[in-house]
Design an enzyme around this catalytic site. Structure first.
Site, short mmCIF file in Angstrom:
data_model
loop_
_atom_site.label_atom_id
_atom_site.label_comp_id
_atom_site.label_asym_id
_atom_site.label_seq_id
_atom_site.Cartn_x
_atom_site.Cartn_y
_atom_site.Cartn_z
N GLY A 165 -4.42 2.76 5.62
CA GLY A 165 -4.49 1.63 6.53
C GLY A 165 -3.41 1.60 7.59
O GLY A 165 -3.29 0.63 8.34
N GLY A 205 0.83 -1.20 0.00
CA GLY A 205 0.00 0.00 0.00
C GLY A 205 0.86 1.24 0.00
O GLY A 205 2.08 1.19 0.15
N SER A 206 0.19 2.39 -0.20
CA SER A 206 0.92 3.66 -0.24
C SER A 206 0.05 4.77 0.37
O SER A 206 -1.13 4.57 0.64
CB SER A 206 1.28 4.03 -1.69
OG SER A 206 0.10 4.21 -2.46
N GLY A 207 0.68 5.93 0.56
CA GLY A 207 -0.06 7.09 1.05
C GLY A 207 -0.56 6.97 2.46
O GLY A 207 -1.52 7.65 2.84
N SER A 208 0.03 6.09 3.27
CA SER A 208 -0.37 5.84 4.66
C SER A 208 -1.76 5.23 4.77
O SER A 208 -2.37 5.26 5.84
CB SER A 208 -0.30 7.12 5.51
OG SER A 208 1.01 7.61 5.60
N ARG A 241 9.92 4.83 -6.77
CA ARG A 241 9.22 5.71 -7.70
C ARG A 241 9.45 7.15 -7.26
O ARG A 241 9.95 7.41 -6.16
CB ARG A 241 7.72 5.42 -7.72
CG ARG A 241 7.09 5.46 -6.32
CD ARG A 241 5.60 5.27 -6.32
NE ARG A 241 5.07 5.07 -4.97
CZ ARG A 241 4.85 6.02 -4.09
NH1 ARG A 241 5.14 7.28 -4.41
NH2 ARG A 241 4.37 5.75 -2.89
#
Length: 412
Positions: free
Chosen positions: A164, A159-162, A284
């Site tokens: 969860g 996952g990304s962007g915090s 990325r």
């Protein structure tokens, strides 16, 4: 004459998508976006920007579409955006391999996006990281948290962007967040597995790399715990020469350990009592507005240089000047309906402000998620000094205001 094209896989709602389109056009390329739902990306609605609807999770379909495009276009390169779905950039690497185009190693990207596999490789290389365990059930999470010691950070394995991600200080908070992650609310991109991690406390630092070179190091701040919602970024980070060298050395060790070194990456650190520890390596480019900060601060346009790399051209990472750039994300403090938001025109007129961008319009429902989706806009500024940039950001942000009416409560 056959048009020279750059194929972009998916896009970004609030990030770098438009900047890649513009960079491609400046380089004489015709950008073509392949996306499952192009309508979700506002910038693709502009005249002359080509987008094709396709299932981007289907590699064979993408190969077929890219082959079709190669009949009418000189496809110079393929790149894309990790966005919400981390697998997209892995797909980009596979497409580049298939068509013999410059691109990242998909196997390295895939290992890196698996947070457990990433930490195993970093630990084997002697890179300092927080204590961690992997768990698939609530009992396993409970045992892991007890072994590490509270507080702990729980996060999905991919996952990304915090999304969860949450700090849990007490056992009941651990149980509550595990119930959320495994209860069907959280959208998993893989088999549900939870990373249980020691809470590394200290200043937050981000290293931005391109190839095997560290372009610069930024400092970041989050909003109130237990969530990790980014609030502020300053570039460059106020580090001593010794501290800077230490982060550079660790960054290069991470790239080597994870077999990265092609294209952009960003590496997150916490400077703890025992020194810097690596929180995460993202293979990325950082999301907006980080690339704009780097360009404002040192004159390196990472997006344009990345596109050059993707199409096989020579890049230029030489710094042109030295300034301090900063960004503040606008984050609401409550859920409800956005009545109005104003002051952007006043904020952008403040000397030193480079950009003010709002992501929402009046009457938008605001439902905070505790991650990057909570942002409703940002302000970017630059000046010759850290103190001046901080003051410009404060002045501009103070001019932006909004009103949110809480959702009505219904008696059960």
């Amino acid at each position: 004459m056959t048009p020279r094209a750059l194929i972009l896989i998916e896009g970004t709602r609030t990030g770098n998508g438009l900047l890649y389109i513009q960079a491609a056009q400046r380089l004489g390329l015709h950008p073509i976006t392949l996306a499952a739902d192009p309508a979700q990306y506002d910038y693709l609605r502009a005249d002359g920007i080509e987008a094709i609807r396709i299932h981007t999770d289907n590699l064979e379909a993408l190969i077929h579409e890219c082959s079709r495009l190669r009949v009418t276009h000189d496809v110079a390169g393929i790149t894309g955006f990790a966005g919400v779905d981390e697998s997209v950039y892995v797909t980009v690497g596979k497409l580049c391999r298939h068509f013999n185009l410059p691109g990242p190693n998909p196997a390295s990207i895939e290992r890196c996006y698996d947070k457990f596999a990433q930490r195993q490789l970093l630990a084997e290389a002697g890179v300092p990281i927080p204590a961690y365990r992997i768990a698939a059930t609530s009992k396993e999470v409970e045992n892991a948290a007890a072994e590490i010691g509270l507080p702990v950070v729980l996060k999905p394995i991919v996952g990304s962007g915090s999304s969860g991600v949450r700090l849990c200080r007490e056992a009941d908070e651990v149980a509550e967040h595990v119930a959320y992650l495994l209860g069907g609310t959280h959208v998993w991109q893989c088999l549900p597995r939870i990373l249980v991690e020691e809470f590394a406390q200290g200043p937050y630092i981000i290293s931005n790399t391109m190839g095997n070179e560290v372009i610069g190091i930024a400092a970041g701040e989050f909003g109130p715990l237990p969530h990790f919602v980014f609030r502020k970024t300053i570039f460059p980070a106020p580090l001593t020469d010794k501290e800077y060298k230490r982060i550079v050395d660790l960054s290069l060790s991470c790239l080597q350990a994870l077999s990265l070194g092609w294209g952009p990456a960003n590496i997150e650190f916490r400077w703890t009592e025992r020194g810097p520890v690596v929180i995460e390596v993202n293979p990325r480019l950082s999301g907006a507005p980080d690339p704009q900060l780097i360009q404002l601060a040192c004159g390196v346009d990472l997006i344009t240089e990345h596109v050059k790399l993707v199409i096989g051209d020579e890049w230029d990472l030489r710094r042109k000047h030295s300034r301090t750039a900063g960004a503040r994300n606008l984050v609401p403090d409550r859920d409800g309906t956005l009545d109005w938001i104003r002051g952007a025109s006043l904020a952008v007129a403040v000397p030193g402000v480079a950009e003010v961008k709002l992501y929402v319009e009046p009457k938008t429902p605001i439902v905070r998620k505790g991650d990057y989706r909570d942002w409703i806009g940002h302000v970017v500024a630059a000046s010759p000094s850290l103190e001046q940039t901080e003051e410009i950001l404060k002045q501009a942000v103070d001019l932006i205001d909004w009103s949110i009416t809480p959702f009505p409560k219904f008696d059960s």
